[in-house]
Design an enzyme around this catalytic site. Sequence first.
Site, PDB file in Angstrom:
ATOM      1  NE  ARG A  62      17.633  76.375  55.834  1.00 14.16           N
ATOM      2  CZ  ARG A  62      17.954  75.739  56.953  1.00 14.16           C
ATOM      3  NH1 ARG A  62      19.008  74.949  56.984  1.00 14.16           N
ATOM      4  NH2 ARG A  62      17.246  75.882  58.052  1.00 14.16           N
TER       5      ARG A  62
ATOM      6  NE  ARG B  39      16.704  80.821  57.640  1.00 15.89           N
ATOM      7  CZ  ARG B  39      17.103  80.123  58.696  1.00 15.89           C
ATOM      8  NH1 ARG B  39      17.774  80.694  59.661  1.00 15.89           N
ATOM      9  NH2 ARG B  39      16.795  78.844  58.795  1.00 15.89           N
TER      10      ARG B  39
ATOM     11  NE  ARG C 196      15.184  68.063  72.454  1.00 15.34           N
ATOM     12  CZ  ARG C 196      14.782  68.552  71.306  1.00 15.34           C
ATOM     13  NH1 ARG C 196      15.487  69.470  70.693  1.00 15.34           N
ATOM     14  NH2 ARG C 196      13.680  68.124  70.745  1.00 15.34           N
TER      15      ARG C 196
ATOM     16  CE  LYS D  95      17.885  77.740  70.810  1.00 14.31           C
ATOM     17  NZ  LYS D  95      18.696  76.552  71.072  1.00 14.31           N
TER      18      LYS D  95
ATOM     19  NE  ARG E 102      13.016  73.785  61.915  1.00 12.43           N
ATOM     20  CZ  ARG E 102      13.685  74.860  61.465  1.00 12.43           C
ATOM     21  NH1 ARG E 102      13.242  75.542  60.425  1.00 12.43           N
ATOM     22  NH2 ARG E 102      14.791  75.242  62.058  1.00 12.43           N
TER      23      ARG E 102
END
Length: 232
Positions: free
Chosen positions: A170, A137, A101, A26, A181
Amino acid sequence: MTTPSLTRPAQGRVNVIFIGPPGSGKGTQAVRIAVRYRIPHISTGDILRAAVKAGSELGRQVAATLASGGLVGDDLMTDLVRARLAQSDTAGGFLLDGFPRTIAQAQALDDILGGAPLIVVLISVPDDAIVRRLGNRRICESCTITQSVSEASDGQNESCPYCGGRLVRRQDDEPGVVRRRLATYASFAEPLIAYYRSRPTFGAIDGLQSPNKVTAALVAHIDSHRTVAARD
Ligand SMILES: [Zn+2]
């Protein structure tokens, strides 16, 4: 190289909101769309930081809320967005990121726009694909460049192709953290998607495609709806 041209197409305001999970690409797409349509990319994080820095009355309320560890409520957030959307750089439209939101914020945004068209885009990627994508990642400890490692190697013995530094995952990209998340995302995104889904300007785009294909699909969706709006 098939990066879309930067030429601004036909007339019409481009008011866009993006909905998409972490890891959906995004952020990358928001930058591309903002450049293409020459509209400001407005993130709520940036709005909050700017308000605190400016030291306005709203900014002082934000600073106090954040200092107490609280979340900025619907009314305050809406006031900040309303003030931001009144600035002259939004004359050609805007791309809002992180707002709305909640349903209350979505209703407030409709109120702020006063009937002006709002293009809503959902960048949709299945949870398992996000967990895999973020799991691959790595960030380089030395030069901090983010990159992907191949699934076969699991990144165990890979070093940074730019500086030879060690590649690490990370904490935010650990599968368990990513699942949490995604659950947080779903809890606010699902009601919003239900709120917008029946509108003709709502579009869901397959975020599993290559970034350039996602951009092309976004542009096609935006262009088809701004053309309609410009004729009104
Ligand atoms: Zn490096």
